[in-house]
Design a protein around this motif. Sequence first.
Motif: not given
Length: 419
Positions: A1-8, A82-96, A98-102
Amino acid sequence: MPHTRYLVVGASHAGLEAVTAIRHWDAEGSLTVLSREAHRPYSPTILPYVVSGRSRPERVALKDAAWFEARKVDLRCGEEVVSIDTAGAVARTASGTEWRYERLLLATGAAPAVPPVPGLADVRFHVLRTLDDALALRDAGAGATTAVVLGAGLVGLHAAEVLAKAGARVAVVERQAHALPGYLDAPAAGIVEAAFRDRGIALMTGRTVSSVQSRDGRPVSVTLDDGGTLPADLLLVGTGVRPATGFLEGSGIAVGQGILVDDTMRTNIADVWAAGDVAQARAFFGAAPIVNGILPDAVEQGRIAGMAMAGDPALKPYIGGLPINTFPFFGRHAVSVGIAGEDDPSVEIHRRLDARAGLYSRLSLKDGRLIGVCTVGMPIDAGVMWQLISRRVDLAPVKQDFVVAPLDTGRALMSRLWR
């Protein structure tokens, strides 16, 4: 799972301004921008000029690849969240992916609001919100002989002018009593309406569409509330927009009309911010938060969000959404800043109207301070007026001069205040 400090999420004005603000304070933290569009970031204000052919689509990008590279920004186009999991700090895209953000910024903008008109869903109609929309409308407009535009707002009237200049017979249907409701007052709108009618555009206010007729998926005619019909081989829907918040279902992020934010653009979730057309924030006038979908506000909100995300100590809270709009039409300009205040008996309103010459100005003052300006065809500096209102400058000592010559007096005042 890719990780980034800032996700815009979103790459128009709010998102890009946030990137700039983040990099002013944090030059190294990993920064990723996800854009649902395949094109490089561009300004939506350029879209009418793409339709008209004045701007080439390959030259409308706000920033080139070198800009992102110099700031160590990972720009991913064509990636829709397409969805945000704020508990896990993960953003999911239509391509499948999952981006973990801080820290997350939601700058997803708004989507066209399509009215529930019978028959509309069965035809190929146009909207004007993206570059692809503009290209489709440009191509369709080249062969259109009759066009109907639903909505006499900024988008609808811009498009009507372009289509008319391309040779189409154009009709605009607006349910409100006058054109550009929410931007101009009735006398100002009357001058704009006259300019459109003088150029052969049928502008019908106070009217609604009851149904749309089609053949083989193409619009043929539009039926109005009085039973009259309008021929249409092109149909444009410009009846407003709604903040793009559908992907937030189940995220826990609070949503009203838009994403609810505080004066640093933070949502109710600690590490999530929102800015631009998707955000519902403090209003400069009034207690209720508003969605103030204008470019200057998107820039300001993006800057504040970026500073807050990066922990920049120079951050100052948002002063509140203050409307400012300019509308060019047939070589002329209408300007609206602030509010009219016509329902407030304590507001002092100064009007000048020359309908024959197409000139109008309205200055609204309360307690010696400017709260609103509306002009058509008159020299005015919208930026200076915005500054006078937002700074709550006391105009009492120069009120008479300001009423007679707001442009010169306002500039003279601000030249001293800016020093």
